[in-house]
Structures are given as C-alpha cells and as structure tokens.
Design a protein around this motif. Structure first.
Motif, mmCIF file in Angstrom:
data_model
loop_
_atom_site.group_PDB
_atom_site.id
_atom_site.type_symbol
_atom_site.label_atom_id
_atom_site.label_comp_id
_atom_site.label_asym_id
_atom_site.label_seq_id
_atom_site.Cartn_x
_atom_site.Cartn_y
_atom_site.Cartn_z
ATOM 1 N N LEU A 147 9.728 2.526 9.675
ATOM 2 C CA LEU A 147 10.464 1.862 8.604
ATOM 3 C C LEU A 147 10.483 2.776 7.371
ATOM 4 N N PRO A 148 11.700 3.237 6.995
ATOM 5 C CA PRO A 148 11.748 4.109 5.805
ATOM 6 C C PRO A 148 11.623 3.295 4.520
ATOM 7 N N MET A 149 10.764 3.785 3.581
ATOM 8 C CA MET A 149 10.661 3.224 2.226
ATOM 9 C C MET A 149 10.940 4.378 1.263
ATOM 10 N N LEU B 20 4.303 9.222 7.584
ATOM 11 C CA LEU B 20 4.895 10.454 7.040
ATOM 12 C C LEU B 20 5.307 10.200 5.585
ATOM 13 N N LEU B 21 4.998 11.178 4.721
ATOM 14 C CA LEU B 21 5.479 11.156 3.335
ATOM 15 C C LEU B 21 6.306 12.422 3.125
ATOM 16 N N PHE B 22 7.378 12.240 2.405
ATOM 17 C CA PHE B 22 8.216 13.438 2.193
ATOM 18 C C PHE B 22 8.814 13.383 0.787
ATOM 19 N N VAL B 23 9.241 14.564 0.312
ATOM 20 C CA VAL B 23 9.936 14.740 -0.983
ATOM 21 C C VAL B 23 11.180 15.580 -0.702
ATOM 22 N N ARG B 24 12.271 15.022 -1.182
ATOM 23 C CA ARG B 24 13.534 15.739 -0.939
ATOM 24 C C ARG B 24 14.263 15.907 -2.265
ATOM 25 N N LEU C 97 11.638 10.388 -3.048
ATOM 26 C CA LEU C 97 10.341 10.208 -2.380
ATOM 27 C C LEU C 97 10.512 9.226 -1.210
ATOM 28 N N GLY C 98 9.942 9.526 -0.144
ATOM 29 C CA GLY C 98 10.074 8.633 1.038
ATOM 30 C C GLY C 98 8.789 8.508 1.834
ATOM 31 N N ALA C 99 8.661 7.409 2.497
ATOM 32 C CA ALA C 99 7.523 7.145 3.414
ATOM 33 C C ALA C 99 8.056 6.464 4.673
ATOM 34 N N LEU C 100 7.507 6.879 5.791
ATOM 35 C CA LEU C 100 7.877 6.249 7.072
ATOM 36 C C LEU C 100 6.685 5.404 7.553
ATOM 37 N N GLN D 24 0.827 -1.204 0.000
ATOM 38 C CA GLN D 24 0.000 0.000 0.000
ATOM 39 C C GLN D 24 0.865 1.259 0.000
ATOM 40 N N THR D 25 1.954 1.263 0.805
ATOM 41 C CA THR D 25 2.858 2.418 0.835
ATOM 42 C C THR D 25 3.581 2.551 -0.506
ATOM 43 N N ALA D 26 3.972 1.399 -1.085
ATOM 44 C CA ALA D 26 4.654 1.453 -2.390
ATOM 45 C C ALA D 26 3.749 2.054 -3.447
ATOM 46 N N LEU D 27 2.463 1.760 -3.406
ATOM 47 C CA LEU D 27 1.517 2.312 -4.354
ATOM 48 C C LEU D 27 1.393 3.831 -4.188
ATOM 49 N N SER D 28 1.414 4.196 -2.868
ATOM 50 C CA SER D 28 1.322 5.645 -2.598
ATOM 51 C C SER D 28 2.525 6.368 -3.174
ATOM 52 N N LEU D 29 3.737 5.788 -2.956
ATOM 53 C CA LEU D 29 4.946 6.420 -3.479
ATOM 54 C C LEU D 29 4.950 6.418 -5.007
#
Length: 902
Positions: free
Chosen positions: A168-170, A114-118, A185-188, A71-76
């Motif tokens: 867990l960072p993805m 958490l979702l972030f863009v760096r 792109l990252g998700a925690l 689900q997180t991978a789909l979001s990213l």
C-alpha cells in the motif's frame, strides 16, 4: 364401605381418562412452548453476542489499521521534517545522504517495507528486503504525487515483484519554502500488516479474527483487501463492496447483511476510519454464525422430542393401566353381580355392607338399600338351640372363627322371613382386609331347587309315574332290607297281572288304557292298605302285593283272603265312554324262603306262578318247582326254537334310528324274527322268554351278534358302515365268557367295537347288580356303547343310570306314544331327557309314530327317534331300498334348503 354402581364407576373412569388425556396434552403443549421460547431466546442471545463480538472485532481491526498507518505517517513526517530544513538551507543532500537518511528511518519503522524519496527523476529508496529491481524502481517513479503539499495520500496497492505481496503506497508531497524544490516522500506498507494473522488450524490461541470470520478493507470504495479470498485481492469489487461503500458514506459504522456468490448469507459490521479513507468490515456467514445455535436447538429439539415421547408413552401407559383396571373391575363386577351364588360382604358385627343380586333374591327384598346396613340375622334367622330354646350362638361363633382366619363351609336351613318358605343353602365364610379393616365374605349357594329336584328324581326313581306306586326297583330294595333285617322270617308275595289288557289298549287307545291302569291301581291299593298290605308296580300290567312286616299296626290277612279282595276290586266295571270294562286278574304267589332265597328270585317265582294262572283252575296259583320243568307246549316250543337256531329259520330285521333334528340315519336296531315252517312268523314275545328261561339264550344271543356283525362287515366293505344295536338279557351278563366272545367276534369280522351297541333291559340290572356292573364295565372298556332299554317303565333308577356305564337311554314306547295326550307321560319323558342331558347321555325315543310326536320330542331336546314314522323293521333288500330312498330324499331336501338360502 362405599361401593360404586357400574354406571358411576364407568363415568368416573371415563372422566379420569379424559382428564389424563387433557393433562398430557397441556403438559405436551407446555413443553413445546417452553422449548420454542428457549430456542427463540437463545437465537436472540446468539445474535446479540455475535453482533457485540463482530462490533468489537471491527473496532479492533480499525484501530490496528489506523495504528499501522499512523506509524508509517509518523515516519514520513519525521523524514519530511529533516528534508525540508535541509532544502531550506540551499544545500541539496546528495544521493548518498538521502540513502543514509532513508535507511536510518526505515530501521525505526517496523511497518513499512520500503521508504523512498523522489525528486524529478532522482529516486532514492531504502528497501527492507533489498529486492528492488529496475522494474520496481520504474513503478516507483510512476507513482503520482499528491496534488497538495503536506497531506498524506494513500494509493491503490501495487506489486513490485511476483515474490512479494501487495504493498500500500503512502505518499507525502513536500515543497521547500525557499528553494521551491518539491520532494515526494513515499512508503510502501504491506497489506498483511493491516490485518492480524489467523491462528493455525490446530492452535487454540485467541486472535482478533477467528477462522470463521472474514475481513474486508476498502480504500475509497475499492477493495483494498479481502481475507475471505484464497489470496488477498485488491481493486476487485466484492459483492458487499458497493453496499459497504454506500453505507460508509451515510454513517461511520453499523451492521449490514448481504448475499455472496459462494455463501448464501453474509452478515457483519463495519467501521470507517476517521483520519484515512479506509473502511474496515468483519463478515461472517450467517449459517456459521448460527451453527452453534442450531446445534443447541437441535439438541433441545431432540430432548423435547424425547420428553414428548416419554410423556406420550407415560400417558398411554397410564391410560392402558386405567383401561386394564376398568376391564378388571368390570370382570370382577360381573363375577360379583352375575354369579349364581349369593355374595355378601359383612362387617365384624354381622351387618351387611354389600351384596349381589343373587343374595338380594335370597333375602326376599327388592332393593339393596333395604338390606345394606342391616344385620344379616334379619334375613337369615339364627336357628333355635333345642337344648335352651333360645337363639343359637353358633352363627356368632362361626363369625368369630372366620375373623380369626378359618375358612368355614357349612349347610344352613331357615324359613324365609317374608315368604315363610323353607330355604336350604350352603354357606362359605371367610375374612379379608379392606382399607385396613377386617371384613367378612359370605358366599351363599341356594340348594333348595337342587334338593327339590333330587327329591323329585328320587321319587321318580322309586315310584311309578303313572300310578304313584313304588316301582320294581323300590320293591326289590324294600324286600332285600326286610330279608336282611329278619332273615328266615317267612312271608308270601302275590304277583298280579291284568289279563286281556292288550285288548283295551287296542280298542280304546293308550290314554284310556293308562286311565284303566291308574283306576285299578288305586282300587287295589285302597283294599290292601286297609289290611296292612302294600302294592307296587312291577312294570307294564304287573303289580305285586306285599304283606305287612310282622308286628305291624294293622292285622294281616292271609294270602288267599288278599287275593279274593283284589279279585273283587277288579270286578267292579270301569266305564270308558259308553262301554263298561271289567278286568281279569292273573294271580301268582311265592313264599320266602321256601321258594326263593332272595327278593329277585322270589319275584320271578311269583311271576312264573302268575303266568301259570291261565292254565290252572282258580283265581290264585301257588308257585311250584314243577313249573320250571313242566312238559307240554313250552317244552315243545323250546325244542323247536333250538332246531330253528340250527336250521336257519331265524332272521334279523333292521329298524332304523334317526337323528330327530337332521333326520339322518344314526343306526339300526337288530330285531330277531322266527319263521316257523308250519306256524309261520312267531312273535318274539313268545319265544324270547322261553329262551331266557333256559340255557338256549346263550347260543341264541351269540347267533344274533354274529349275524349282525356279518352284515356290518358287508356294509363296511361297501363303504356304508352303520351302527347296529343288539339286545342282550340278564343271562348273557351272567356268562363269564360273554365279553371275550364278543371281542373275538369283533376281531374276526374286523368290525370296530364302537359300531356295535348293546341294549340292556331293565330286568337284567336287578339280577346280581354287582356282577352285571362288572360285566358292563368290561364291555364298555372294550369300546362298545351301552344303552339302557325301556327306561321309565317303573324299574330304572338314578343309581343305575349314574353307576352303570351307559352311553344312552331309551325311553319306553308307552310314554312316547302318549306324549301328546298325557301330561304325566310327557313329564316322565321330559324328566328322562333332562336327566340324560345332565349326565351326558344320548336319549332315544321308541315308538315315534307321527310327526307331532317327533316335533314334541325335538322340543324336549331328545336326540334320536325310532318308530313307524320313519320305518318298520325291514329285512334284506327291503332295508337297503329304504336306506337308498331315504338318503336321496335327504339330499334333495338339503339342496332345496340351500337354494332357498341363496
């Protein structure tokens, strides 16, 4: 009816008990085997069930983890697709647009925190909890980007602050195709999202993971999460991590077992994710896994133990019951086989089914097979009916009555078919049921020996054992019956005394004297029987001739003619060795009813007349009342005896009586001695009859008893009590005050009654037997033992011994002294001792003069001996000295015997 022998019954019982033991052992082993098999099967089943459950749980956890990451991978991926076109358009979104884009994405992502863009130093994040601190933003900037653009990468968990758990960072690296800009792109993802929560302690809700199980998540071989720790830990290698990492490199999933520091054994299954570098394992302590199995096994073990205990108790109880039955069977078999009476089991037709050895002896056969199956009448013949001359129907009628329920008891006599001997028996007949069929139980008691013994005892009681003539008791009974049948009919008795017989006894011995008595009795009886007269022995050397009853078969002679015949018969010499002995008779007669009203007085009158024969001329003396008051020698002696009683001329001598077996002193007999100042010692045989013929016997007996009690009191004071026997006569038993006088003396002297024994002569029992019986019962009730003196001299009978309360019997010295020489005398002594044993009376032998006689008496089970072998009658200090010396010798002999036994 089949009866097993003792050996067959024993072997059958032994085999059955052995079979029971083996059967119990086999059942016990079967129960143990069945229990072990059940426990083993349960163990394997529990293991299989645990494996299946663990495998299913691992798959569920893996799928849950993959779904969460997916689900997180789909979001990213969705976020990346929006960023890449934007960047490709050479329009760089500002921070505000990125923030909006991230917040929109996180609303639809229910997993990530958490979702972030760096890009470079620019960092835009959307935090679900609005908990980003500068330190957290700094940590996000430090996350390394993936080396290759596009693929997702999972990093080790991080913690943004202390209030939140590990995340867990993805990461996903994006690169614009035209602009060349790189985005990160990252998700925690919270680690807790990978693992379902355990149900509360008090909840019954089912969950993928129970409280007894643990889960381990590995990321590239490192512990991502371990639910068995108090708090989920990361980065630390658990004891099973290396094993799981190695197993994951070899196979995608499977089973494993390892040890733990806080659990002895851990067991579980693992499954490797196909898309992510993630491994999920479920663990469970083997003890916890096997706890239900152990509990069930313990329950089965308890049930098995109870079953084995019940089996053992049941087997033991059955064995005990069999043993009790075997013992009971043995006891009843012994009763059946060893009982002295015959026991027969019959069928309703009278055929023998079983019998014991005693019954077999009665039949005269040697083997039971010769009797079983045959009719009882073949061995116990039916009597002949005197009315018809045919076999009596009485036995058949008795059997029918017994089958009807009666218990019959009757006497039966028959001639044994084999021995033709007369058998007298008592039969008891009853019925019982065995295996539903009626049977007859016949008890047979052989009375033949008892009847023969009774006839023998009756003969001995009524006949003199030496001569075979009727004794004094039989004579008195016959005379009483004659007087009762024909009261007032006159007849005359002749009392015969053998004079100078004492000289024969002293010169030739007792055996020769007995032979003379026997020969003389046969001669006199032969002469008298020819003329219808009969002869009886009155005792010692005295005989009595009795005329025939009136109307007898033989004509009677006159008394004078009979006396002449007896004198002629006595004058025929009897040869003893080389000496011819001629006897002299003293004859006295008395007439009924002129001289005496009854048999006892008539016999006494004839005796008195015979005593006068030595002073009156002629061969026969007719009784006269003047004999009772004749002046002369007897009168003078009575007067001097009365003076001696008052003047202290009388003394007591003590003759010891010893137990034959131990030679201990049983007591003494008090013997009266008279020392005349002029004539010296006068024998008791001369002054005692004088005293008995007058009233002088009363004070004389009382003096003897008083003097004996005085000496007994002195011995008791010295601590040496001794039982004393005193002779009493018939006249004393006629005295109504005699019992009270003795009881008063005993109380006055303070002497126990059981220490004074009264000896009653045979003549005392014949005079008024009913009064004598009452007087003796009074004395015995007062506690004094009673002895029948001179038993066996021709007067004593079984009736006296059984009816009178005697405690002991004294065998006359005439039989004791000839015990080793005369079989007849030995038979008399043996019969007397056997009679005493049977009636519970003590037997005392008088006249024991040598060790051989004492040994013979001991062999016959005689109790007490008295005679010159032990001591003569002793007076005063002479007796005390003998008593002390005898006691010393007895103690020395005991010490010597005790030393030899050691």
């Amino acid at each position: 009816m089949q009866l097993l022998s003792a050996s067959e019954s024993y072997l059958l019982g032994r085999r059955f008990r052995r079979l029971l033991r083996w059967a119990g052992l086999a059942v016990g082993l079967g129960l143990i085997g069945l229990g072990l098999w059940s426990i083993t099967q349960d163990y394997h089943s529990s293991r299989r069930l645990a494996h299946d459950n663990s495998q299913q749980l691992t798959d569920n956890l893996r799928q849950l983890s993959e779904m969460t990451l997916e689900q997180t991978a789909l979001s990213l991926s969705s976020l990346g697709s929006e960023l890449v076109p934007a960047s490709g358009a050479h329009t760089e979104p500002d921070a505000r647009a990125l923030q909006t884009l991230l917040e929109g994405a996180i609303r639809f992502d229910s997993v990530s925190q958490l979702l972030f863009v760096r890009r470079g130093e620019q960092l835009v994040a959307a935090d679900r909890h609005q908990s980003l601190s500068p330190e957290a933003l700094q940590r996000l900037r430090q996350l390394p980007p993936p080396e290759v653009a596009g693929p997702l990468q999972l990093l080790s968990p991080i913690r943004l602050n202390d209030q939140q758990g590990e995340l867990l960072p993805m990461l996903m690296r994006l690169s614009g195709p035209e602009s060349g800009q790189e985005w990160l792109l990252g998700a925690l993802i919270p680690l807790a999202a990978l693992h379902p929560p355990a149900p509360p302690q008090d909840s019954d809700a089912q969950a993928p993971l129970s409280r007894l199980e643990q889960a381990v998540y590995l990321l590239d071989g490192q512990v991502l999460m371990h639910t068995g720790e108090p708090t989920p830990g990361t980065g630390r290698l658990a004891p099973e991590s290396e094993l799981l990492a190695r197993l994951a490199s070899e196979q995608p999933g499977g089973e494993f077992k390892t040890s733990s520091g806080y659990e002895t054994e851990l067991w579980g299954t693992f499954r490797r994710s196909g898309r992510y570098p993630l491994l999920v394992a479920s663990l469970q302590a083997e003890a916890q896994m096997l706890a239900p199995w152990r509990q069930r096994s313990a329950t089965k073990g308890v049930m098995l133990a109870l079953a084995l205990l019940a089996l053992g108790l049941g087997t033991r109880t059955l064995q005990h019951m069999l043993q009790v039955l075997a013992t009971s069977e043995s006891v009843y078999r012994r009763l059946f086989e060893d009982v002295a009476d015959g026991v027969l089991v019959l069928d309703p037709t009278g055929r023998v089914l079983a019998l014991n050895p005693a019954a077999l002896r009665l039949t005269g056969r040697n083997q039971g097979e010769e009797v079983v199956g045959h009719a009882l009448s073949e061995f116990f013949p039916h009597p002949i009916d005197p009315a018809t001359g045919q076999l009596s129907a009485l036995p058949r009628q008795r059997m029918q009555r017994a089958l009807a329920g009666e218990q019959l008891r009757f006497e039966y006599s028959f001639d044994a078919p084999l021995t033709q001997q007369r058998v007298d028996c008592e039969m008891r007949l009853s019925s019982f049921t065995l295996d539903g069929a009626p049977q007859l139980l016949c008890l047979v008691r052989d009375l033949s020996e008892e009847r023969r013994f009774n006839r023998q005892q009756d003969y001995l009681a009524n006949h003199d054992p030496l001569t075979g003539l009727p004794n004094r008791h039989s004579l008195l009974r016959q005379l009483d019956e004659r007087i009762e049948r024909q009261p007032g009919h006159r007849f005359e008795l002749v009392f015969v005394n053998l004079a100078r017989f004492k000289e024969i006894n002293e010169a030739f011995g007792h055996r020769a004297a007995d032979m003379v008595l026997e020969i003389t009795a046969r001669r006199l009886e032969r002469q008298l029987l020819t003329h219808g007269w009969s002869l009886a022995r009155a005792g010692g050397t005295d005989f009595v001739a009795v005329p025939p009853p009136p109307g007898g078969p033989a004509p009677g002679l006159s008394t004078k003619d009979v006396c002449e015949l007896m004198v002629q018969a006595s004058r025929e010499p009897i040869t003893l060795g080389d000496t011819a002995v001629e006897l002299h008779l003293k004859l006295g007669s008395a007439e009924y009813p002129a001289d005496a009203p009854d048999a006892g007085q008539l016999l006494r009158c004839a005796d008195v007349a015979a005593a006068r024969a030595r002073t009156v001329v002629g061969s026969q003396v007719r009784y006269s009342r003047s004999f009772e008051h004749a002046p002369g020698h007897d009168l003078k002696m009575r007067s001097e005896l009365s003076a001696a009683l008052r003047g202290g001329q009388l003394q007591l001598a003590w003759q010891p009586k010893l137990w034959l077996e131990s030679r201990e002193l049983e007591g003494v007999e008090a013997l009266l001695r008279w020392h005349h100042p002029r004539l010296g010692w006068i024998p008791p045989s001369e002054f005692i009859p004088l005293a008995e013929s007058t009233e002088l016997i009363y004070p004389l007996t009382r003096w003897v008893i008083s003097a004996a009690l005085d000496q007994m009191a002195r011995w008791q004071t010295l601590g040496q009590p001794l039982k004393v026997a005193v002779n009493i006569s018939a006249n004393n038993l006629q005295d109504p005050d005699f019992t009270d006088h003795i009881k008063g003396l005993l109380a006055q002297k303070n002497v126990p009654a059981q220490w004074l024994e009264l000896e009653v002569t045979e003549s005392a029992l014949a005079v008024n037997p009913d009064l004598v019986l009452r007087r003796l019962q009074e004395l015995r009730a007062a506690g004094m033992p009673l002895a029948l003196d001179d038993f066996g001299t021709g007067f004593s009978s079984l009736s006296y011994v059984s009816q009178f309360p005697f405690t002991s019997i004294k065998i006359d010295r005439s039989f004791v002294s000839a015990l080793l020489r005369s079989p007849r005398d030995r038979h008399v002594a043996e019969s007397t001792i056997a009679l005493g044993r049977k009636l519970g009376l003590r037997t005392v032998a008088e006249g024991v003069e040598d060790d051989s006689t004492a040994a013979a008496l001991m062999a016959l089970d005689c109790d007490v001996g008295q005679g010159y072998l032990f001591a003569k009658p002793l007076m005063g200090q002479a007796f005390e000295h003998w008593r002390h010396t005898h006691q010393s010798k007895l103690l020395a002999a005991r010490r010597q015997a005790a030393g030899q036994h050691r």
